[in-house]
Write a protein that holds these residues in place. Sequence first.
Motif, PDB file in Angstrom:
ATOM      1  N   GLY C 149       0.811  -1.208   0.000  1.00 32.79           N
ATOM      2  CA  GLY C 149       0.000   0.000   0.000  1.00 32.79           C
ATOM      3  C   GLY C 149       0.842   1.254   0.000  1.00 32.79           C
ATOM      4  N   LEU C 150       2.167   1.091   0.034  1.00 31.62           N
ATOM      5  CA  LEU C 150       3.042   2.257   0.035  1.00 31.62           C
ATOM      6  C   LEU C 150       2.964   2.960  -1.315  1.00 31.62           C
ATOM      7  CD1 LEU C 150       4.941   3.096   2.358  1.00 31.62           C
ATOM      8  CD2 LEU C 150       6.807   2.199   0.977  1.00 31.62           C
ATOM      9  N   GLY C 151       3.068   4.283  -1.332  1.00 31.99           N
ATOM     10  CA  GLY C 151       2.937   5.032  -2.564  1.00 31.99           C
ATOM     11  C   GLY C 151       4.189   4.954  -3.431  1.00 31.99           C
ATOM     12  N   PRO C 152       4.035   5.209  -4.727  1.00 33.47           N
ATOM     13  CA  PRO C 152       5.168   5.138  -5.658  1.00 33.47           C
ATOM     14  C   PRO C 152       6.204   6.232  -5.432  1.00 33.47           C
ATOM     15  CG  PRO C 152       3.217   6.026  -6.750  1.00 33.47           C
ATOM     16  CD  PRO C 152       2.780   5.591  -5.384  1.00 33.47           C
ATOM     17  N   ARG C 295       2.060  15.092   1.973  1.00 31.41           N
ATOM     18  CA  ARG C 295       3.151  14.122   2.153  1.00 31.41           C
ATOM     19  C   ARG C 295       2.629  12.787   2.662  1.00 31.41           C
ATOM     20  NH1 ARG C 295       8.514  15.975   2.029  1.00 31.41           N
ATOM     21  NH2 ARG C 295       9.173  14.350   3.493  1.00 31.41           N
ATOM     22  N   ILE C 297      -0.240  11.452   2.055  1.00 31.77           N
ATOM     23  CA  ILE C 297      -0.886  10.743   0.941  1.00 31.77           C
ATOM     24  C   ILE C 297       0.151  10.189  -0.020  1.00 31.77           C
ATOM     25  CG2 ILE C 297      -2.388  11.046  -1.069  1.00 31.77           C
ATOM     26  CD1 ILE C 297      -3.973  13.060   0.587  1.00 31.77           C
ATOM     27  N   PRO C 301      -1.109   6.306  -0.170  1.00 33.64           N
ATOM     28  CA  PRO C 301      -2.177   6.910  -0.973  1.00 33.64           C
ATOM     29  C   PRO C 301      -3.579   6.564  -0.495  1.00 33.64           C
ATOM     30  CG  PRO C 301      -0.455   6.036  -2.389  1.00 33.64           C
ATOM     31  CD  PRO C 301      -0.117   5.604  -0.996  1.00 33.64           C
ATOM     32  N   ALA C 302      -3.743   5.406   0.143  1.00 34.23           N
ATOM     33  CA  ALA C 302      -5.075   5.015   0.594  1.00 34.23           C
ATOM     34  C   ALA C 302      -5.618   5.932   1.670  1.00 34.23           C
ATOM     35  CB  ALA C 302      -5.061   3.572   1.098  1.00 34.23           C
ATOM     36  N   LEU C 303      -4.772   6.781   2.253  1.00 34.57           N
ATOM     37  CA  LEU C 303      -5.257   7.697   3.278  1.00 34.57           C
ATOM     38  C   LEU C 303      -6.078   8.842   2.702  1.00 34.57           C
ATOM     39  CD1 LEU C 303      -2.043   8.100   5.513  1.00 34.57           C
ATOM     40  CD2 LEU C 303      -4.053   6.694   5.985  1.00 34.57           C
TER      41      LEU C 303
END
Lengths: 101, 493, 381
Positions: C149-152, C295, C297, C301-303
């Motif tokens: 789930g970590l952002g790119p 930052r 998000i 990103p799911a936040l």
Amino acid sequence: MFRRLREPADPVTFSFDDQPLRAARGQSLASALLAAGVDTFRSSIVAGEPRGPYCMMGVCFECLLTVDGVRNRQGCLVEVRDGMVVTSQHGACALPAGDAR
Amino acid sequence: MTARILSDAGSIAATYDLAVIGAGPAGLAAAAEASRLGARVLAIDENAAPGGQIYRSVTRNSPRDLPVLGQDYWNGQALADSFLTSDLDYAPGGTVWSLEPATAGDDGRGIRARIGISLNGAACLIDAKAVIIATGAMERPMPVPGWTLPGVMTAGAAQIALKSAAIVPAGRVVLAGCGPLIYLLAAQLLDAGAEIAALLDTTDRRRYPAAVRHLPDFLRSPYFRKGLSLLLKVRRSVPVVSGITALRILGDRKAETIEFHTGHRKRTVAADCVLLHQGIVPNINLASAAGCAIEWNERQRAFQPATDTEGGSSLPGIFVAGDGGGIGGAQHAEVCGRIAAFAALRTIGLAVPETALAALREERRRFAKGRAFLDTLYRPAEAFRAPPDPDTIVCRCEEVRAGTLRGIVALGVPGPNQLKTFVRCGMGPCQGRMCALTVSEIMAAERGTSPAEIGTYRLRAPVKPLRLSEMAAMPPSPSAVLAVTGRSPDEGP
Amino acid sequence: MGMTERFMTKTNISEIAVIGGGLVGASIAWGLARSGLNPLVLDGEDLDPRASRANFALVWVQGKGMGAPHYALWSKASAERWPDFAAALHADTGIDVSLRQRGAFSFALSQGELDTLHAEMKVIDRETDGKAVPYEVLGPGETRDRLPGLGPDVAGSIYSPADGDVNALRLLRALHAALKSKGVDYRARHAVERIEPLADGFRLCGRWGDLFARRIVLAAGLGNAHLAPMVGLAAPLKRSKGQVLVTERCAPFFPYTSATIRQTDEGGVMIGDSEETNTSSTATNQEISAVLAGRAIRVFPALADLNIVRSWTGFRVKSADGLPIYEQSAAHPGAFIALCHSGVTLAANHALVVAPQIAAGALSPDLAPFHSRRFHVPQAA
């Protein structure tokens, strides 16, 4: 539960927990649900108790519903629209899994 | 001429002379008056149509559709029409989530406040030279055992349902509480064909001697004539039980019965819908979060922003008008709105007709007549302000009970904010709107002092929730980026 | 019982008074009580600035103490003592402060950020002769493997197994409950405004009156700055305002912790952190909130669709070099000071190490590097 004093002149249809319901155009989602006989909108966060609208004016945050995928909308402040998809809320939401936006 | 209705955050201008928050009687009157005097005005209101709570949906109803509503309600139509035909920007469905006073040394543009608005899913920050907070009142919490069950609502909620959706409670309705509004609602529900099983009047009889002192003014006020006929009408048609000293709402998954005590006698009545009401109190959350000084009003037994005679708060350029500054009713609120508009425009250097202002102050005095009697007589008994049963939920959001609160008070905490951090009451989405008064009352009772001594929660933005993505989409400022990352934006990552 | 009656039955002489009832004061007072003393705790008003109510609740070690190896090791030792501290608090009060020490990530949103973090860790490692906490430098793929789930945008991270977090508000409540269970005299609304050194102790004065204490411990946070010189101590502070956002609750999604995003045991997500050094206003700054939100998000990103329900600010109790001050006054022996901006991490040391030392009459020479003489501030006579 509540009953209508007059039939909606311009009805709209929305769904609540997959049940189709009728409402008057422009009325709040909370009042539409009450008029349809729904008085429990969610379970409380801590103890999972049934909760429904209390103040109808955006102050109490009891009438929280998921509307078109967006969680924790105050039903008394949302106007019903044709095709709206509404679900009751139970427990904390799970974040959408996996992929980045 | 018509108001410009804004439906997206992008169409809100960056700067206004005056921002009016709330479109109830005070906000409508203030916005219309200010625009008449030539100010550039933005009116923001959470609801889709103007009117606030007392004039809820007044632009969408007609006497033919809702004959149960009295003339007082229809008076709101003229006010709403005047607002909608004013030269101003109006953002219905907009939520104000922050109000920050300008920091010292602004750029000379006279900006006194920055307002965070969320409209149609997008947030923005705008500047204003003056702000009028007209966010009105809310029901005084009435924490009785079982008050969180579905089927239990406030009298105000039933009125809003009636006005905005023309619906009334089905089944057996029980009203419980005190004050003129509960009788007004009973009369309206009767006219609409609802079945009222009982009206349980919790008016504290010990208040009569103190209230009598204010009787002469009350008898000369419009409240008296209207109130008396209402009272008689309701008592003729509904079983009214007076002298209620305790209440308990029971039911498995929703309200089913209500148990009530009159002194030593206990009875129950079946109820499908319980409507609670023990007066209304100012909704102070936005004023508090902005940093306005908040004071205790002993006569009204509630917290309110401290204001001068023209509605000026403790922050320059920020005014409070209407019931949000102290309960006075719709007509009183309308006059307060106009007075605050004059005062606000004076502070930003626009010409204001001072003789008209003097006349308004006199009009406001007239509308304040009779208030003292109502406030004094209808002060709820302590048992309804500081619930004695330890299992009664006080903070509905976090489900914190009265017994837990008293245990924390016994630790010697300095006040409600420490208590809040210890047990989370006030930390839920309603941000203390439902529990703040009860907490201060409980603490005051435990310590043998007044809520004035105890104080109340200190609030911060966001005053209403907004999504992280909305917040993130607002343009970043270089100083903010520096504060978070330790680097200025052009330094690069 | 009314307020007046309460005051009349209380004593106005104390063996040892702790000035300040926040995390530092309460930890030390509890430690003193466990050492057999009978401390009096004097606390301020409900709305006084209280760092104990405005922190990120971290039990944090990684990255601390660059240029100050004694601090890196002091923090590490406290983190190692934390489980015993939490267990003792639980035994005294029945309150579980939800200590979680599964490790933490420092997220880098660019290669530059990652390089900076890595360089700091290497310096600390070298300065402590390798005794600092272990850590790993993870690239973007490795970080993502551990955190679905970590952002790119995440360019990498530093992970250390030594770090953790706690429910800091429940910790403060537990400390106060523990004080009560030990019969400690705690008095709120008793802010000390003036201290007069006397021959055999100290007179403490405030709007509430005054009382006498044979020994005192200054644990008043920001208040230490003006109290310290009155007893021959020094507490030069630098202004450091932080801001935090909190979201509504969601189901558990992040089993570790970090200094910028963490999930409380109740489920709300806390987002930080920021530092403003040029303001004394407690108001929250919406532009900073926007950067914090952005930052967060980018990391998860799911936040994005979670609602922010609260934000607050706090002024860190940061000394001029950011390191703690522990000291007994030379000019007025019996007056101690304990000041730090990591009141959560160091709570264990304060309760289990510093308090017994104060009880015994002197701080250990190990704490000498935390003496204020390092600021070269002339001591008051």
